[in-house]
Motif scaffolding. Structure first.
Motif, PDB file in Angstrom:
ATOM      1  N   PRO A  28       0.819  -1.216   0.000  1.00 22.14           N
ATOM      2  CA  PRO A  28       0.000   0.000   0.000  1.00 22.14           C
ATOM      3  C   PRO A  28       0.851   1.264   0.000  1.00 22.14           C
ATOM      4  N   ASN A  29       2.118   1.146   0.415  1.00 25.81           N
ATOM      5  CA  ASN A  29       3.019   2.296   0.453  1.00 25.81           C
ATOM      6  C   ASN A  29       4.206   2.052  -0.464  1.00 25.81           C
ATOM      7  N   LEU A  30       4.662   3.122  -1.100  1.00 23.87           N
ATOM      8  CA  LEU A  30       5.858   3.061  -1.933  1.00 23.87           C
ATOM      9  C   LEU A  30       6.911   3.971  -1.314  1.00 23.87           C
ATOM     10  N   TYR A  31       8.133   3.499  -1.274  1.00 24.17           N
ATOM     11  CA  TYR A  31       9.250   4.299  -0.794  1.00 24.17           C
ATOM     12  C   TYR A  31      10.056   4.718  -2.011  1.00 24.17           C
ATOM     13  N   ILE A  32      10.159   6.024  -2.224  1.00 24.48           N
ATOM     14  CA  ILE A  32      10.773   6.572  -3.429  1.00 24.48           C
ATOM     15  C   ILE A  32      12.051   7.290  -3.019  1.00 24.48           C
ATOM     16  N   THR A  33      13.150   6.932  -3.662  1.00 25.63           N
ATOM     17  CA  THR A  33      14.449   7.537  -3.371  1.00 25.63           C
ATOM     18  C   THR A  33      14.981   8.193  -4.629  1.00 25.63           C
ATOM     19  N   LEU A  34      15.370   9.450  -4.535  1.00 27.13           N
ATOM     20  CA  LEU A  34      15.980  10.156  -5.658  1.00 27.13           C
ATOM     21  C   LEU A  34      17.447   9.768  -5.723  1.00 27.13           C
ATOM     22  N   VAL A  35      17.877   9.184  -6.850  1.00 27.19           N
ATOM     23  CA  VAL A  35      19.258   8.709  -6.957  1.00 27.19           C
ATOM     24  C   VAL A  35      20.037   9.421  -8.054  1.00 27.19           C
ATOM     25  N   ARG A  36      19.388  10.216  -8.859  1.00 24.28           N
ATOM     26  CA  ARG A  36      20.076  10.990  -9.894  1.00 24.28           C
ATOM     27  C   ARG A  36      19.873  12.469  -9.602  1.00 24.28           C
ATOM     28  N   GLY A  37      20.796  13.288 -10.041  1.00 19.75           N
ATOM     29  CA  GLY A  37      20.728  14.706  -9.762  1.00 19.75           C
ATOM     30  C   GLY A  37      19.639  15.422 -10.528  1.00 19.75           C
TER      31      GLY A  37
ATOM     32  N   LEU B  81       9.234  16.062  -9.387  1.00 20.34           N
ATOM     33  CA  LEU B  81      10.023  15.735  -8.200  1.00 20.34           C
ATOM     34  C   LEU B  81       9.676  16.657  -7.036  1.00 20.34           C
ATOM     35  N   GLU B  82       9.406  17.909  -7.343  1.00 23.85           N
ATOM     36  CA  GLU B  82       9.000  18.865  -6.318  1.00 23.85           C
ATOM     37  C   GLU B  82       7.647  18.460  -5.719  1.00 23.85           C
ATOM     38  N   ALA B  83       6.738  17.985  -6.563  1.00 25.12           N
ATOM     39  CA  ALA B  83       5.432  17.535  -6.078  1.00 25.12           C
ATOM     40  C   ALA B  83       5.556  16.277  -5.226  1.00 25.12           C
ATOM     41  N   LEU B  84       6.551  15.446  -5.532  1.00 27.16           N
ATOM     42  CA  LEU B  84       6.803  14.245  -4.734  1.00 27.16           C
ATOM     43  C   LEU B  84       7.606  14.548  -3.475  1.00 27.16           C
ATOM     44  N   ARG B  85       8.018  15.812  -3.278  1.00 23.70           N
ATOM     45  CA  ARG B  85       8.818  16.260  -2.139  1.00 23.70           C
ATOM     46  C   ARG B  85      10.217  15.650  -2.146  1.00 23.70           C
ATOM     47  N   LEU B  86      10.779  15.489  -3.342  1.00 28.88           N
ATOM     48  CA  LEU B  86      12.148  14.988  -3.475  1.00 28.88           C
ATOM     49  C   LEU B  86      13.017  16.162  -3.909  1.00 28.88           C
ATOM     50  N   GLY B  87      13.740  16.752  -2.960  1.00 31.49           N
ATOM     51  CA  GLY B  87      14.523  17.931  -3.267  1.00 31.49           C
ATOM     52  C   GLY B  87      16.011  17.658  -3.439  1.00 31.49           C
ATOM     53  N   LYS B  88      16.521  16.612  -2.797  1.00 32.93           N
ATOM     54  CA  LYS B  88      17.957  16.322  -2.841  1.00 32.93           C
ATOM     55  C   LYS B  88      18.183  14.854  -3.136  1.00 32.93           C
ATOM     56  N   CYS B  89      19.386  14.551  -3.624  1.00 31.23           N
ATOM     57  CA  CYS B  89      19.737  13.163  -3.922  1.00 31.23           C
ATOM     58  C   CYS B  89      19.783  12.332  -2.637  1.00 31.23           C
ATOM     59  N   ASN B  90      19.490  11.051  -2.786  1.00 29.75           N
ATOM     60  CA  ASN B  90      19.514  10.075  -1.701  1.00 29.75           C
ATOM     61  C   ASN B  90      18.516  10.388  -0.588  1.00 29.75           C
ATOM     62  N   ARG B  91      17.472  11.144  -0.904  1.00 36.08           N
ATOM     63  CA  ARG B  91      16.392  11.373   0.040  1.00 36.08           C
ATOM     64  C   ARG B  91      15.263  10.405  -0.285  1.00 36.08           C
ATOM     65  N   THR B  92      14.638   9.848   0.737  1.00 29.61           N
ATOM     66  CA  THR B  92      13.567   8.882   0.559  1.00 29.61           C
ATOM     67  C   THR B  92      12.278   9.444   1.137  1.00 29.61           C
ATOM     68  N   VAL B  93      11.185   9.292   0.382  1.00 29.98           N
ATOM     69  CA  VAL B  93       9.867   9.692   0.854  1.00 29.98           C
ATOM     70  C   VAL B  93       8.931   8.498   0.729  1.00 29.98           C
ATOM     71  N   MET B  94       7.885   8.494   1.545  1.00 24.89           N
ATOM     72  CA  MET B  94       6.890   7.435   1.488  1.00 24.89           C
ATOM     73  C   MET B  94       5.614   8.030   0.907  1.00 24.89           C
ATOM     74  N   ARG B  95       5.073   7.394  -0.115  1.00 19.36           N
ATOM     75  CA  ARG B  95       3.825   7.835  -0.743  1.00 19.36           C
ATOM     76  C   ARG B  95       2.897   6.644  -0.873  1.00 19.36           C
ATOM     77  N   TRP B  96       1.589   6.924  -0.875  1.00 23.58           N
ATOM     78  CA  TRP B  96       0.616   5.862  -1.087  1.00 23.58           C
ATOM     79  C   TRP B  96       0.706   5.346  -2.501  1.00 23.58           C
ATOM     80  N   ASN B  97       0.398   4.090  -2.676  1.00 20.51           N
ATOM     81  CA  ASN B  97       0.445   3.440  -3.983  1.00 20.51           C
ATOM     82  C   ASN B  97      -0.877   3.711  -4.708  1.00 20.51           C
ATOM     83  N   THR B  98      -0.974   4.871  -5.351  1.00 16.94           N
ATOM     84  CA  THR B  98      -2.181   5.258  -6.085  1.00 16.94           C
ATOM     85  C   THR B  98      -1.826   5.444  -7.556  1.00 16.94           C
ATOM     86  N   PRO B  99      -2.823   5.406  -8.434  1.00 15.76           N
ATOM     87  CA  PRO B  99      -2.539   5.624  -9.858  1.00 15.76           C
ATOM     88  C   PRO B  99      -1.897   6.980 -10.153  1.00 15.76           C
TER      89      PRO B  99
END
Length: 112
Positions: free
Chosen positions: A17-26, A38-56
Motif C-alpha cells: 500500500p506504500n511506496l518508498y521513493i528515493t531520488l538517486v540521480r541529480g 520531483l517537487e510535487a513528490l517532495r524529493l529535493g535532494k539526492c539520496n532522500r527517501t519519501v513514502m507515498r501511497w500506492n495510487t494511480p
C-alpha cells in the motif's frame, strides 16, 4: 553499477500500500516538467527517501521520472534498512597479541 542495483533489497517484490521513493540521480540538467514532478513528490535532494501511497496518480508521476528515482515496496525498504543497520553495528574489538604463542600461554598461566 546501476542505481537500482545499489538499492535493491533481497526480498521478493509484492504489492504494497506504500511506496518508498528515493531520488538517486541529480536534478540539474533535467526537464522543467520532471523537476516540477520531483517537487510535487517532495524529493529535493539526492539520496532522500519519501513514502507515498500506492495510487494511480503517484504511479503516473513515477513513470515520468523513473530514470531519476528508485521505487521500493515496504518490505524492500525495511530489508534494506536492516541490512544497513547490521553493516553499521558496533563489532567487538579485535584483540591482537604480539607475544610469541608460548609466551602468551605462560603469561596466562602465571596470572591464574
Amino acid at each position: 553499477m546501476s542505481a537500482f542495483k545499489a538499492y535493491k533489497a533481497c526480498v521478493p517484490i509484492a504489492w504494497s500500500p506504500n511506496l518508498y521513493i528515493t531520488l538517486v540521480r541529480g536534478i540539474p540538467g533535467t526537464r522543467r516538467l520532471h523537476r516540477r514532478t520531483l517537487e510535487a513528490l517532495r524529493l529535493g535532494k539526492c539520496n532522500r527517501t519519501v513514502m507515498r501511497w500506492n495510487t494511480p496518480t503517484v504511479r503516473g508521476m513515477l513513470q515520468q521520472v523513473k530514470r531519476l528515482v528508485v521505487i521500493e515496496t515496504e518490505e524492500m525498504f525495511k530489508a534494506r534498512k536492516e541490512k544497513e543497520a547490521k553493516h553499521r553495528a558496533i563489532r567487538p574489538p579485535l584483540v591482537v597479541s604480539h607475544l610469541p604463542p608460548s609466551a602468551a600461554s605462560d603469561s596466562s598461566q602465571q596470572a591464574a
